[in-house]
Design an enzyme around this catalytic site. Structure first.
Site, PDB file in Angstrom:
ATOM      1  N   CYS A  62     -18.082-105.278 -22.452  1.00 58.61           N
ATOM      2  CA  CYS A  62     -17.237-105.652 -23.698  1.00 58.61           C
ATOM      3  C   CYS A  62     -15.929-104.974 -23.547  1.00 58.61           C
ATOM      4  O   CYS A  62     -16.111-103.761 -22.368  1.00 58.61           O
ATOM      5  CB  CYS A  62     -18.368-105.034 -24.675  1.00 58.61           C
ATOM      6  N   CYS A  66     -16.118 -98.522 -27.480  1.00 59.66           N
ATOM      7  CA  CYS A  66     -16.654 -97.608 -28.097  1.00 59.66           C
ATOM      8  C   CYS A  66     -17.901 -96.327 -27.544  1.00 59.66           C
ATOM      9  O   CYS A  66     -18.522 -96.547 -27.109  1.00 59.66           O
ATOM     10  CB  CYS A  66     -17.256 -98.352 -29.028  1.00 59.66           C
ATOM     11  N   CYS A  69     -21.826 -96.607 -27.656  1.00 55.09           N
ATOM     12  CA  CYS A  69     -22.079 -98.193 -26.867  1.00 55.09           C
ATOM     13  C   CYS A  69     -22.477 -98.613 -25.430  1.00 55.09           C
ATOM     14  O   CYS A  69     -21.666 -97.542 -25.049  1.00 55.09           O
ATOM     15  CB  CYS A  69     -21.263 -99.701 -28.143  1.00 55.09           C
ATOM     16  N   CYS A 106     -28.921-111.706 -38.633  1.00 51.14           N
ATOM     17  CA  CYS A 106     -27.600-111.128 -37.838  1.00 51.14           C
ATOM     18  C   CYS A 106     -27.271-111.581 -36.966  1.00 51.14           C
ATOM     19  O   CYS A 106     -27.985-111.821 -35.752  1.00 51.14           O
ATOM     20  CB  CYS A 106     -28.186-109.229 -37.934  1.00 51.14           C
ATOM     21  N   CYS A 139     -25.772-113.905 -41.108  1.00 49.18           N
ATOM     22  CA  CYS A 139     -24.863-113.073 -41.323  1.00 49.18           C
ATOM     23  C   CYS A 139     -24.454-113.046 -39.602  1.00 49.18           C
ATOM     24  O   CYS A 139     -24.790-112.694 -38.792  1.00 49.18           O
ATOM     25  CB  CYS A 139     -25.420-111.614 -40.962  1.00 49.18           C
ATOM     26  N   CYS A 199     -20.690-106.981 -45.208  1.00 49.31           N
ATOM     27  CA  CYS A 199     -21.651-105.551 -44.780  1.00 49.31           C
ATOM     28  C   CYS A 199     -21.091-104.728 -43.744  1.00 49.31           C
ATOM     29  O   CYS A 199     -20.722-105.508 -42.647  1.00 49.31           O
ATOM     30  CB  CYS A 199     -22.820-106.453 -44.218  1.00 49.31           C
ATOM     31  N   ARG A 269     -29.658-100.373 -45.530  1.00 49.25           N
ATOM     32  CA  ARG A 269     -30.398-101.100 -44.511  1.00 49.25           C
ATOM     33  C   ARG A 269     -30.622 -99.756 -43.715  1.00 49.25           C
ATOM     34  O   ARG A 269     -29.639 -99.446 -43.023  1.00 49.25           O
ATOM     35  CB  ARG A 269     -29.793-102.228 -44.115  1.00 49.25           C
TER      36      ARG A 269
END
Length: 350
Positions: A62, A66, A69, A106, A139, A199, A269
């Site tokens: 990626c 972040c 991550c 998801c 999702c 969400c 959740r």
């Protein structure tokens, strides 16, 4: 104060900042806080537990940085890295999950955000899954959205779009520099305007203060999400937050309770990191959260699906919408089919 919190939540109103901070501060016994949160959970969701699962469509590499991550720019975490899986693989994984009682699948892909080709690919995957499992909620989580992309995903059959705020606005620059807190807010707003169920939640255990946790909860409330994932940091070695173990089971439960009081009639959740941070108190979390992930996360293992189903049953709860879930003969491992010959085949550890 706890009775005030309960009555405020039952009226679907936001708690006072003083009351919210007290939940985190430990002024009330944990068991009393959980009991109060359970009164709210039971009013709106009974003893049902909704199951969700993640299908990692594309893993690693990626361009975003972040700090939490394992897939970030510069990460040396030992994780699976692969390009897009095929639609039939996604449908097979979804089928295993649906058989186990999952109501929401998801679809997640690493990256800053989808291009037109990515949207076309995901549209096809959604169609394949919905053809075989028309009742499952799909999702999608693809990063930052551009105008018109939410509408395309909705028209393809997606039900929801997931994009967490992750931390408070004032701390966001400490966690990520390649995009902003505002970018995330705007993506969630685009998803909502495009007809997708919003969400959005957070990750805790990154050094946030009580005040910052409350700030984030209140900011999320303003965005009016339909579901709120609560994650606890999995401190991957090879990331800036690797080795950071500041959470306790009690801290996690108090954060969950705060989110129940702030989101009384919304799906709260229990998400990533629950196994390693709640440990033996996972069952207690079900008295607050009404939804959990079954199986594995993006780059780390969850506990076996059979263990999760047993956990739910032992605590006296039922799986929403399914009386007799069926797991494969082997461990409910949603990475088992990934990814032949595409980069590393090692898994991240939690």
């Amino acid at each position: 104060m706890l009775e005030e919190l309960v009555q405020t939540a039952l009226n679907r109103e936001l708690p006072s900042r003083t009351a919210a901070l007290r939940v985190l501060a430990g002024e009330d016994e944990l068991v009393d806080v959980i009991a109060a949160a359970f009164r709210v959970r039971r009013e709106f969701f009974g003893r049902r537990v909704k199951l969700n699962t993640i299908i990692n469509l594309k893993s690693g590499l990626c361009p975003e940085d972040c700090s939490y991550c394992s897939q970030r720019l510069g990460s040396t975490a030992d994780i699976l890295k692969y390009s897009w899986i095929e639609p039939d693989e996604a449908a097979q994984l979804a089928g295993q999950a649906v058989a186990a009682g999952v109501k929401r699948v998801c679809l997640v892909a690493s990256g800053r955000g989808p291009g037109d080709r990515d949207i076309r690919r995901v549209e096809g995957m959604i169609g394949t899954i919905k053809d075989e499992h028309p009742r499952v909620e799909v999702c999608v989580c693809l990063g930052l959205l551009q105008d018109g992309q939410a509408e395309r995903l909705r028209d393809a059959g997606a039900y929801a779009y997931s994009h967490n705020l992750n931390t408070s606005e004032q701390r966001y620059g400490e966690i990520c520099t390649t995009h902003t807190y505002r970018d995330r807010v705007e993506t969630l707003q685009r998803a909502t305007r495009g007809g997708l169920s919003p969400c959005s939640g957070a990750i805790f255990g990154m050094g946030e203060s009580d005040e910052e946790i409350v700030d984030l909860a209140f900011a999320l409330r303003e965005l009016d999400p339909d579901s709120v994932p609560v994650n606890f940091l999995i401190p991957f070695e090879g990331t800036p937050l690797g080795g950071r173990w500041e959470l306790t089971p009690e801290r996690c439960l108090r954060i969950l309770a705060l989110f129940r009081f702030c989101f009384p009639d919304v799906e709260v959740r229990l998400a990533g990191g629950r196994e390693i941070h709640l440990r033996g108190l996972q069952a207690m979390a079900l008295y607050v959260a009404n939804s959990i992930f079954l199986g594995d996360y993006l780059t780390s293992e969850g506990q076996p699906g059979a263990d999760d189903l047993q956990l739910i049953a032992d605590a006296g709860f039922t799986v929403e919408g399914l009386e007799h879930p069926t797991l494969p003969e082997q461990r409910h491992d949603l990475v088992a089919l990934r990814h032949r010959g595409a980069g590393s085949t090692r898994r991240g550890s939690s």
